[in-house]
Write an enzyme that holds these catalytic residues in place. Structure first.
Site, short mmCIF file in Angstrom:
data_model
loop_
_atom_site.label_atom_id
_atom_site.label_comp_id
_atom_site.label_asym_id
_atom_site.label_seq_id
_atom_site.Cartn_x
_atom_site.Cartn_y
_atom_site.Cartn_z
N ASP A 17 -2.41 12.40 21.86
CA ASP A 17 -1.13 12.22 21.17
C ASP A 17 -1.17 12.85 19.78
O ASP A 17 -0.16 13.35 19.29
CB ASP A 17 -0.80 10.73 21.04
CG ASP A 17 -0.35 10.11 22.35
OD1 ASP A 17 -0.27 10.84 23.36
OD2 ASP A 17 -0.08 8.90 22.37
N THR A 32 -9.22 2.68 6.91
CA THR A 32 -8.74 1.35 7.32
C THR A 32 -7.26 1.39 7.70
O THR A 32 -6.64 0.34 7.87
CB THR A 32 -8.95 0.32 6.20
OG1 THR A 32 -8.35 0.81 4.99
CG2 THR A 32 -10.42 0.07 5.98
N ASN A 66 -4.47 8.66 1.99
CA ASN A 66 -4.91 8.05 3.24
C ASN A 66 -5.32 9.06 4.29
O ASN A 66 -6.49 9.13 4.67
CB ASN A 66 -3.80 7.16 3.82
CG ASN A 66 -4.05 5.68 3.61
OD1 ASN A 66 -4.98 5.29 2.92
ND2 ASN A 66 -3.22 4.86 4.20
N ASP A 67 -4.36 9.83 4.78
CA ASP A 67 -4.65 10.66 5.95
C ASP A 67 -3.64 11.77 6.15
O ASP A 67 -2.56 11.78 5.58
CB ASP A 67 -4.72 9.79 7.23
CG ASP A 67 -3.52 8.87 7.39
OD1 ASP A 67 -2.39 9.31 7.11
OD2 ASP A 67 -3.71 7.70 7.78
N ASP A 76 0.82 -1.21 0.00
CA ASP A 76 0.00 0.00 0.00
C ASP A 76 0.85 1.26 0.00
O ASP A 76 0.47 2.29 -0.57
CB ASP A 76 -0.93 0.00 1.21
CG ASP A 76 -2.13 -0.93 1.02
OD1 ASP A 76 -2.32 -1.44 -0.10
OD2 ASP A 76 -2.86 -1.16 2.00
N TYR A 128 -4.34 4.17 9.86
CA TYR A 128 -4.02 4.61 11.22
C TYR A 128 -5.28 5.01 11.99
O TYR A 128 -5.41 4.76 13.19
CB TYR A 128 -3.03 5.78 11.15
CG TYR A 128 -2.41 6.16 12.48
CD1 TYR A 128 -2.33 5.25 13.52
CD2 TYR A 128 -1.87 7.43 12.67
CE1 TYR A 128 -1.74 5.59 14.73
CE2 TYR A 128 -1.29 7.78 13.87
CZ TYR A 128 -1.22 6.87 14.90
OH TYR A 128 -0.65 7.22 16.09
N SER A 129 -6.23 5.60 11.29
CA SER A 129 -7.47 6.00 11.94
C SER A 129 -8.18 4.80 12.57
O SER A 129 -8.69 4.86 13.69
CB SER A 129 -8.40 6.69 10.93
OG SER A 129 -9.66 6.99 11.49
N GLN A 179 4.20 9.55 5.99
CA GLN A 179 5.57 9.83 5.56
C GLN A 179 6.33 10.60 6.64
O GLN A 179 5.79 10.97 7.68
CB GLN A 179 5.54 10.63 4.26
CG GLN A 179 4.87 9.90 3.11
CD GLN A 179 5.54 8.57 2.82
OE1 GLN A 179 6.71 8.51 2.46
NE2 GLN A 179 4.81 7.48 2.96
#
Length: 302
Positions: A168, A179, A138-139, A63, A181-182, A237
């Site tokens: 955090d 699907t 993604n995020d 991914d 880190y969230s 990243q």
């Protein structure tokens, strides 16, 4: 129908099989009369110099390789096909052994295109030289700058201050990123065709902080408190350092990631496998025979 004439191949540089496979796929495509170029996605110039003329980008890795491809192809009419050489890949479409048999389908245009919503992040108060707009599939996340020190993060949606989260980090994810880190932080799973975005606090301290699903046109601004620095990360990243009071504005991008699909695997079946919801013990627990796969439509509830 999309006509495939020029093909780029991204390979994961740490996987020997990825480079070998890239050469094999390139040879096959060139024999069939297509232009082909090969690069690792971590090579800034080589990996992008021909994207303007590229019809299809084949990603050999996981991914992470596809995430890099999606960001690189913003502004280009380029399809993306993922081949799974990684772990727990949600975005890839083919296994390595399926590539040769699918090349004729690709060149005939016998596939569908799945459009995925992307995000764009506008950093605020970032240290160093950073682009004005950072694309993400993604995020986007901002969080604490050091271990053991939670961050105060103010959250705005449009002109409304929703509140100040002590956590955090706070993650803003697309449906694709729901699907990632969230999800690990307790966020909901969205179908990949959904246009909504999800805002998820990571390890909130003391006060209740729940994930929130927001509409596609929402503009979210996240700001650090003014006492401590933090960091900004896009698609997981390398983070950018944030000054105290810095942050990011996130909204849906006009660009879409165009993923090639052959229609063989549904999202929900893939989700069940990736999250181990379909392991043998679970299926046995609901199967009448202990062997056959459970079918909720025909099972006898008694």
């Amino acid at each position: 129908m999309t006509k495939i004439q020029c093909v780029g191949i991204y390979y994961h540089p740490r996987l020997d099989e990825a480079r070998e496979m890239a050469d094999d796929v390139a040879t096959t495509l060139q024999r069939l009369g297509r232009e082909v170029w090969i690069s690792a996605p971590w090579e800034p110039e080589r990996s992008t110099e021909r994207l303007h003329e590229t019809d299809l980008l084949i990603c050999l890795g996981g991914d992470g390789t596809i995430l890099r491809a999606a960001r690189a192809t913003v502004g280009h009419d380029c399809l993306i096909l993922g081949v799974d050489l990684g772990r727990q890949a949600f975005l890839t479409e083919l296994l390595p052994e399926q590539v040769d048999e699918r090349i004729p389908d690709l060149l005939r245009g016998d596939f569908v295109v799945e459009s995925r919503t992307m995000l764009e992040a506008r950093p605020i108060g970032v240290e160093g030289d950073v682009p004005e707009v950072l694309p993400a599939l993604n995020d986007v996340m901002i969080g604490r700058g050091s271990l053991g020190q939670p961050a105060y993060i103010a959250v705005w949606v449009g002109d409304d201050l929703v509140g100040v989260v002590r956590a955090d980090a706070v993650v803003v994810a697309s449906a694709t990123g729901s699907t990632g880190y969230s999800l690990s932080a307790g966020g909901p799973i969205l179908h990949p065709q959904a246009r909504s975005v999800v805002m998820t606090p990571v390890a909130p301290h003391l006060a209740q902080a729940a994930p929130v699903v927001l509409p596609a046109d929402a503009v979210i601004e996240l700001r650090l408190g003014r006492e401590h620095p933090g960091s900004l990360s896009v698609d997981g990243q390398r983070p950018y350092p944030l000054k105290p009071g810095g942050g990011v504005q996130v909204q849906r991008s006009e660009s879409l990631a165009q993923l090639v699909r052959f229609g063989e695997r549904s999202f929900f079946a893939q989700l069940g496998r990736r999250l181990a919801w379909l392991d043998e013990r679970r299926l046995e627990a609901v199967s009448r025979t202990g062997v056959e796969a459970f079918d909720a439509k025909t099972a006898d509830p008694s």
